[in-house]
Design an enzyme around this catalytic site. Structure first.
Site, PDB file in Angstrom:
ATOM      1  N   CYS A 101      -5.480  -0.592   9.842  1.00 49.25           N
ATOM      2  CA  CYS A 101      -5.299  -1.308   8.368  1.00 49.25           C
ATOM      3  C   CYS A 101      -5.407  -2.818   9.053  1.00 49.25           C
ATOM      4  CB  CYS A 101      -4.127  -1.016   7.700  1.00 49.25           C
ATOM      5  SG  CYS A 101      -4.190  -2.331   6.180  1.00 49.25           S
ATOM      6  N   CYS A 104       0.887  -1.177   0.040  1.00 53.41           N
ATOM      7  CA  CYS A 104       0.037  -0.035  -0.162  1.00 53.41           C
ATOM      8  C   CYS A 104       0.788   1.408  -0.020  1.00 53.41           C
ATOM      9  CB  CYS A 104      -0.882  -0.124   1.217  1.00 53.41           C
ATOM     10  SG  CYS A 104      -2.310   1.214   1.260  1.00 53.41           S
ATOM     11  N   LEU A 130     -11.794  -3.035  12.956  1.00 56.28           N
ATOM     12  CA  LEU A 130     -11.385  -4.233  13.514  1.00 56.28           C
ATOM     13  C   LEU A 130     -10.275  -4.007  14.151  1.00 56.28           C
ATOM     14  CD1 LEU A 130     -11.708  -6.624  10.480  1.00 56.28           C
ATOM     15  CD2 LEU A 130     -13.161  -6.663  12.415  1.00 56.28           C
ATOM     16  N   CYS A 135     -22.654 -10.521   3.160  1.00 57.39           N
ATOM     17  CA  CYS A 135     -22.727 -11.659   4.322  1.00 57.39           C
ATOM     18  C   CYS A 135     -22.655 -11.242   5.601  1.00 57.39           C
ATOM     19  CB  CYS A 135     -21.334 -12.573   4.006  1.00 57.39           C
ATOM     20  SG  CYS A 135     -19.680 -11.585   3.765  1.00 57.39           S
ATOM     21  N   CYS A 192     -27.991 -15.568  20.613  1.00 54.41           N
ATOM     22  CA  CYS A 192     -28.653 -15.151  19.585  1.00 54.41           C
ATOM     23  C   CYS A 192     -29.859 -15.777  19.185  1.00 54.41           C
ATOM     24  CB  CYS A 192     -27.732 -15.221  18.473  1.00 54.41           C
ATOM     25  SG  CYS A 192     -26.378 -14.131  18.456  1.00 54.41           S
ATOM     26  N   CYS A 208     -21.486 -10.152  11.538  1.00 51.14           N
ATOM     27  CA  CYS A 208     -20.144 -10.805  10.744  1.00 51.14           C
ATOM     28  C   CYS A 208     -19.286 -11.930  11.655  1.00 51.14           C
ATOM     29  CB  CYS A 208     -19.141  -9.587  10.216  1.00 51.14           C
ATOM     30  SG  CYS A 208     -17.665 -10.234   9.455  1.00 51.14           S
ATOM     31  N   CYS A 256     -32.805 -14.316  21.057  1.00 47.92           N
ATOM     32  CA  CYS A 256     -32.833 -12.904  21.024  1.00 47.92           C
ATOM     33  C   CYS A 256     -33.980 -12.587  19.907  1.00 47.92           C
ATOM     34  CB  CYS A 256     -31.636 -12.122  20.280  1.00 47.92           C
ATOM     35  SG  CYS A 256     -31.583 -10.395  20.073  1.00 47.92           S
ATOM     36  N   ASP A 278     -11.989 -12.457   2.704  1.00 46.70           N
ATOM     37  CA  ASP A 278     -10.915 -11.596   2.962  1.00 46.70           C
ATOM     38  C   ASP A 278     -10.352 -11.204   4.393  1.00 46.70           C
ATOM     39  OD1 ASP A 278      -9.114  -9.247   1.952  1.00 46.70           O
ATOM     40  OD2 ASP A 278     -10.690  -7.670   2.291  1.00 46.70           O
TER      41      ASP A 278
END
Length: 385
Positions: A24, A17, A197, A257, A319, A332, A322, A279
């Site tokens: 990053c 980069c 992240l 997704c 979950c 994700c 919920c 990714d």
């Protein structure tokens, strides 16, 4: 038998980069494998990749380029690549191109090329100069906002389709209304807000840029208020996350997704031809093979891909119980790593947001169903950034 569709994200410059963004995620991914960088994609690797894309019938081929910074591969690489697509696409399979770029160093030649080949261009911009320049720096440590805005104007002048990707950090989360207002005032109609992240290893929340669930919840509410106000006034700005939720409430499939609750089947091609399932997981343990040795049909049946998809389906007991499960779907997988019972790190943010926004989301969904058209004028965008 062919595949219904082939979706591939290509890293022609690996993780290289020309910027030094403080958060990053791919820098962290690269540092977590035995070989940090695979350099530039060789011409023979690119040709093998294209040949594999079209060796079996498929209904559609989606080709996205990402990095690092994918434009470092050079414009000639893309000219050769698109020429190879024309050469090998003997069945005239529909092809879509996209590229995610930092927009730091593009010129007229790039803009003309994107326009000619109908690339959808994702531009990374974290808001106005103050917010953007906080962490999106060049190699010399200088802010890149002015360069990015020049690129946006260049793309607009050449009528290149583009959308904006904004990484939400602990810093920018405090300025959701200001950032949305800036994008709207700048004429940006297609926005994607991606939660930042933390590194793969270690506890979350300890970095300068870290986004906590509390801050993310505030950001989602602030931006939603602005988005809904514009929608109610008949001025629809596409915010990918909200589009997804509206589509789910309408009984349609979300466009990402991360909103589906399970990982989708697409392929990430590193510069050496190595293939991975996502990714966020271009790591040695998830390397499925090499495109020079295996077809996409074979790779789709890889035990590694099967294990990856199966693990993404694990939903925490919290979950399952919920009230917002049908819309949230667990978020994700990357945000469920190392969390208790596979619960999403941002779960408190999502619960807070849905409690706040659900009545208005349902209002938008009802109106969209009544009008019988999707909530977002455009459903396609670069995969993961």
């Amino acid at each position: 038998m062919g595949m219904e569709a082939v979706n591939v994200l290509i890293k022609p410059a690996s993780g290289l980069c020309n910027m030094r963004c403080g958060y990053c995620f791919y820098e962290d991914v690269s540092n977590s494998r035995a070989r940090k960088s695979y350099g530039m994609m060789a011409p023979e690797t690119a040709e093998a990749l294209v040949r594999r894309l079209f060796e079996q019938p498929s209904g559609h081929v989606t080709i996205a380029f990402q990095g690092g910074e994918p434009t470092l591969a050079g414009l000639d690489f893309y000219r050769r690549f698109t020429a190879l697509v024309r050469q090998y696409n003997l069945r005239n399979t529909p092809v879509s191109y996209s590229i995610q770029t930092n927009g730091y160093h593009l010129d007229e030649a790039w803009a003309r090329f994107f326009a000619e080949h109908r690339f959808l261009v994702g531009i990374s911009c974290d808001g106005p100069a103050r917010e953007h320049n906080e962490l999106r720096l060049d190699a010399a440590g200088n802010g890149t906002f002015a360069a990015v805005m020049r690129t946006v104007r260049l793309l607009a002048a050449h009528r290149v389709e583009y959308n904006i990707l904004c990484v939400v950090t602990g810093f920018t989360a405090r300025h959701g209304r200001r950032i949305y207002g800036f994008f709207r005032q700048s004429g940006f109609r297609y926005l994607q807000f991606i939660p930042c992240l933390d590194p793969l290893e270690g506890p979350r929340g300890g970095r300068k840029y870290s986004l906590t669930p509390e801050k993310y919840g505030i950001f989602l509410r602030d931006v939603f208020d602005c988005w809904y106000r514009d929608w109610a006034a008949g001025d629809y700005i596409s915010v990918r996350t909200f589009d997804d939720y509206v589509h789910i409430l309408c009984g349609r499939a979300p466009g990402t997704c991360s909103s589906s609750g399970v990982c989708g089947q697409y392929f990430v091609a590193e510069a050496d031809g190595g293939i991975y399932p996502c990714d966020f997981f271009v790591l040695d343990e998830w390397r499925m093979g090499n495109i020079q040795e295996q077809s996409f049909a074979e790779l789709s049946q890889s035990p590694v891909m099967g294990r990856f998809l199966e693990e993404s389906r694990r939903m925490s007991p919290a979950c399952q119980a919920c009230e917002y499960r049908s819309v949230c779907r667990g978020g994700c997988r990357r945000d469920r790593l190392a969390e208790e019972e596979n619960r999403n790190y941002f779960c408190p943010a999502f619960r807070n947001f849905f409690a706040y926004a659900m009545p208005r989301l349902r209002t938008v969904a009802r109106e969209e169903l009544r009008a019988s058209h999707p909530g977002s004028p455009r459903g396609n965008a670069p995969i993961r950034f």
